[in-house]
Design a protein around this motif. Structure first.
Motif, PDB file in Angstrom:
ATOM      1  N   LEU A 116       0.858  -1.174   0.000  1.00  0.00           N
ATOM      2  CA  LEU A 116       0.000   0.000   0.000  1.00  0.00           C
ATOM      3  C   LEU A 116       0.898   1.229   0.000  1.00  0.00           C
ATOM      4  N   GLN A 117       0.569   2.215  -0.847  1.00  0.00           N
ATOM      5  CA  GLN A 117       1.423   3.395  -0.977  1.00  0.00           C
ATOM      6  C   GLN A 117       0.590   4.665  -1.091  1.00  0.00           C
ATOM      7  N   ALA A 118       1.088   5.738  -0.506  1.00  0.00           N
ATOM      8  CA  ALA A 118       0.506   7.077  -0.657  1.00  0.00           C
ATOM      9  C   ALA A 118       1.611   8.024  -1.122  1.00  0.00           C
ATOM     10  N   ASP A 119       1.289   8.917  -2.052  1.00  0.00           N
ATOM     11  CA  ASP A 119       2.265   9.892  -2.523  1.00  0.00           C
ATOM     12  C   ASP A 119       1.602  11.246  -2.725  1.00  0.00           C
ATOM     13  N   ALA A 120       2.414  12.290  -2.758  1.00  0.00           N
ATOM     14  CA  ALA A 120       1.919  13.649  -2.956  1.00  0.00           C
ATOM     15  C   ALA A 120       3.000  14.464  -3.659  1.00  0.00           C
ATOM     16  N   TYR A 121       2.556  15.393  -4.554  1.00  0.00           N
ATOM     17  CA  TYR A 121       3.504  16.135  -5.368  1.00  0.00           C
ATOM     18  C   TYR A 121       3.093  17.599  -5.508  1.00  0.00           C
ATOM     19  N   TRP A 122       4.108  18.480  -5.514  1.00  0.00           N
ATOM     20  CA  TRP A 122       3.925  19.845  -5.994  1.00  0.00           C
ATOM     21  C   TRP A 122       4.066  19.791  -7.505  1.00  0.00           C
ATOM     22  N   ALA A 123       3.182  20.490  -8.201  1.00  0.00           N
ATOM     23  CA  ALA A 123       3.160  20.341  -9.659  1.00  0.00           C
ATOM     24  C   ALA A 123       2.964  21.678 -10.362  1.00  0.00           C
ATOM     25  N   ASP A 124       3.388  21.696 -11.608  1.00  0.00           N
ATOM     26  CA  ASP A 124       3.094  22.796 -12.532  1.00  0.00           C
ATOM     27  C   ASP A 124       2.765  22.144 -13.870  1.00  0.00           C
ATOM     28  N   ILE A 125       1.553  21.596 -13.948  1.00  0.00           N
ATOM     29  CA  ILE A 125       1.076  20.947 -15.169  1.00  0.00           C
ATOM     30  C   ILE A 125      -0.050  21.822 -15.703  1.00  0.00           C
ATOM     31  N   SER A 126       0.205  22.540 -16.784  1.00  0.00           N
ATOM     32  CA  SER A 126      -0.723  23.587 -17.204  1.00  0.00           C
ATOM     33  C   SER A 126      -0.835  23.643 -18.722  1.00  0.00           C
ATOM     34  N   GLY A 127      -1.829  24.416 -19.164  1.00  0.00           N
ATOM     35  CA  GLY A 127      -2.033  24.614 -20.588  1.00  0.00           C
ATOM     36  C   GLY A 127      -3.102  25.653 -20.841  1.00  0.00           C
ATOM     37  N   SER A 128      -3.220  26.122 -22.086  1.00  0.00           N
ATOM     38  CA  SER A 128      -4.218  27.125 -22.435  1.00  0.00           C
ATOM     39  C   SER A 128      -4.471  27.081 -23.928  1.00  0.00           C
ATOM     40  N   SER A 129      -5.613  27.653 -24.329  1.00  0.00           N
ATOM     41  CA  SER A 129      -5.946  27.728 -25.747  1.00  0.00           C
ATOM     42  C   SER A 129      -7.099  28.699 -25.938  1.00  0.00           C
ATOM     43  N   ASN A 130      -7.280  29.121 -27.174  1.00  0.00           N
ATOM     44  CA  ASN A 130      -8.480  29.851 -27.549  1.00  0.00           C
ATOM     45  C   ASN A 130      -9.610  28.835 -27.618  1.00  0.00           C
ATOM     46  N   CYS A 131     -10.743  29.127 -26.967  1.00  0.00           N
ATOM     47  CA  CYS A 131     -11.758  28.084 -26.814  1.00  0.00           C
ATOM     48  C   CYS A 131     -13.147  28.546 -27.233  1.00  0.00           C
ATOM     49  N   PHE A 132     -14.036  27.597 -27.324  1.00  0.00           N
ATOM     50  CA  PHE A 132     -15.462  27.787 -27.626  1.00  0.00           C
ATOM     51  C   PHE A 132     -15.724  28.304 -29.037  1.00  0.00           C
ATOM     52  N   ALA A 133     -14.718  28.202 -29.908  1.00  0.00           N
ATOM     53  CA  ALA A 133     -14.888  28.555 -31.320  1.00  0.00           C
ATOM     54  C   ALA A 133     -15.397  29.985 -31.528  1.00  0.00           C
TER      55      ALA A 133
END
Length: 270
Positions: A114-131
């Motif tokens: 059994l394992q537990a883990d935790a992370y600081w992250a910078d997983i991001s993205g962006s775009s022009n949306c909704f047409a």
């Protein structure tokens, strides 16, 4: 003269006897040398603590309920409006670092844990949306972690395993018009952006390989897939008119997010 020879013979016999005893004792000691130390096979059983990090990539999808916006602007008077929506998506990617704690139990060549883990992250993205050509959608995962069960098998000092369980993330997302936060027109404060922060749960599965360098130190590489399902974001653009009401244009949007990670790390087994 006879007495002297008798003494010499006695001394010689004693020396021969002592030499014989010494030789016998040495031979007996050689035969009774201590056995070699017992070599204890390394085991995966025990608690462990470690650090790890890696990279992640995936997709966030947006689904804007346009019919909900129209109904809200009409004061709910368009109950028969047909469903109308527009969708968009953008890629997300970035890095993370953190650590893990867990427990393994070995039964023959099978290892469960059994394992537990935790992370600081910078997983991001962006775009022009909704047409529409004027609205930008942005998202960022700031932290995430998992609580999983593990099942594996040993091959010499290596452990090959699969895992699965719960996942969580702390994320934020926002939309804005052409990157603008707001405008001031005729004394009205117009907000052209909207954001939301959330902590949500999902599920994960993965697989990896771990190697025992010493009885206490191991290193591993691992792949995981994380799915956080769909959540609702109550986006809205607003206009605060001096001395008047605050007008709102709601943009009810469903957000769906999935991403993959590859990580490597080391563990210390207690």
């Amino acid at each position: 003269m006879t007495m002297s020879r008798t003494i010499q013979v006695a001394l010689l016999s004693s020396a021969i006897g002592l030499g014989t005893i010494g030789i016998a004792t040495a031979a007996d000691m050689a035969l009774k040398a201590p056995p070699p130390p017992v070599v204890v096979a390394p085991t995966w059983t025990g608690f462990y603590l470690g650090i790890s990090g890696g990279a992640g990539w995936g997709t966030q999808e947006q689904n804007w309920d346009i019919s909900g916006t129209i109904a809200a602007l009409a004061g709910g008077g368009l109950g028969g409006i047909p469903p109308l929506n527009t969708q968009s998506s953008h890629g997300i990617n970035g890095q993370f670092v953190g650590g893990q704690v867990g427990y393994n139990y070995q039964m023959g060549w099978v290892v469960v844990g059994l394992q537990a883990d935790a992370y600081w992250a910078d997983i991001s993205g962006s775009s022009n949306c909704f047409a529409l050509g004027v609205i930008n959608c942005n998202s960022k995962t700031e932290a995430f972690g998992t609580v999983t069960g593990r099942l594996g098998g040993t091959v010499d000092r290596a452990l090959l395993y699969v895992k699965g369980g719960l996942a969580w993330e702390k994320a934020k997302s926002d939309i804005n018009v052409l990157g603008l936060g707001g405008l001031g027109l005729g004394g009205a404060a117009i907000s052209l952006s909207s954001s939301e922060d959330s902590t949500r749960t999902g599920w994960t599965w993965g697989a990896g390989a771990e190697y025992m360098f010493t009885p206490n130190w191991t290193g591993f590489v691992e792949y995981d897939f994380l799915d956080f399902g769909t959540r609702s974001a109550a986006y809205a653009f607003t206009a605060a008119i001096p001395g008047g009401p605050t007008l709102a244009i709601p943009l009810p949007t469903d957000l769906k997010e999935q991403f993959h990670i590859v990580k490597a790390g080391v563990n210390y087994k207690f």
